[in-house]
Design a protein around this motif. Sequence first.
Motif: not given
Length: 202
Positions: A134, A157-162
């Motif tokens: 983040s 990607r980010r940890s939420d997949g986005l």
Amino acid sequence: MKTITILLFLCSTTSVFGKDIFYMMRGNLFDRHSPIHKDAELIYENFVKDNFPQAHFRNIHNHKWRSLCDELESFHQKNEIGRIVLLGHSWGAQTSISLAHCMLKKNIPNQIDLYFSFDPVHKPFHKSAVIVPSNIEQAFNWYQRQDFKVKGLSNMRRSDGLKRGISESKLIFENTQWMHDRVMFQMLDEQVIQKIIMKEFK
């Protein structure tokens, strides 16, 4: 009159605005690189020195990444951190992500403004090279799949997949020599990285 003098003094110190920090992390197990890798290092170092002469620049091997986290912690304690740019190649891209996680662990609140990843390769005992934490605002990943020895990782990607704040490109080369190193060299030789930095920082 005293108030004016104090304000001028504060504005002249690095602790108010902080120093721009440019970290470059090299890959490879034994720190042996092709000629174009060394050329890329020189291109980037000269760019930083020419355009950000007051910045703090370090180019290190990926094994020494923890020293950068300790250094940032020291800068943070002195309120000396300005903008941060990370550039990592191969395992150096992996340890750039590790550095970002280390900053979070040490409660260093500063954001990494720009992160440039070139043909990232997963390093054992480290977090994923393509999951962006983040505290990285913008991430760029360039990779290739032609080198029969080393193929860069994709799907950053980010940890939420986005993919918020993430840009990714696959490179295809006509010159198939040193392709793993050529990813970084080409992006610096063509001034792609430099243009992004100047756009964001100037």
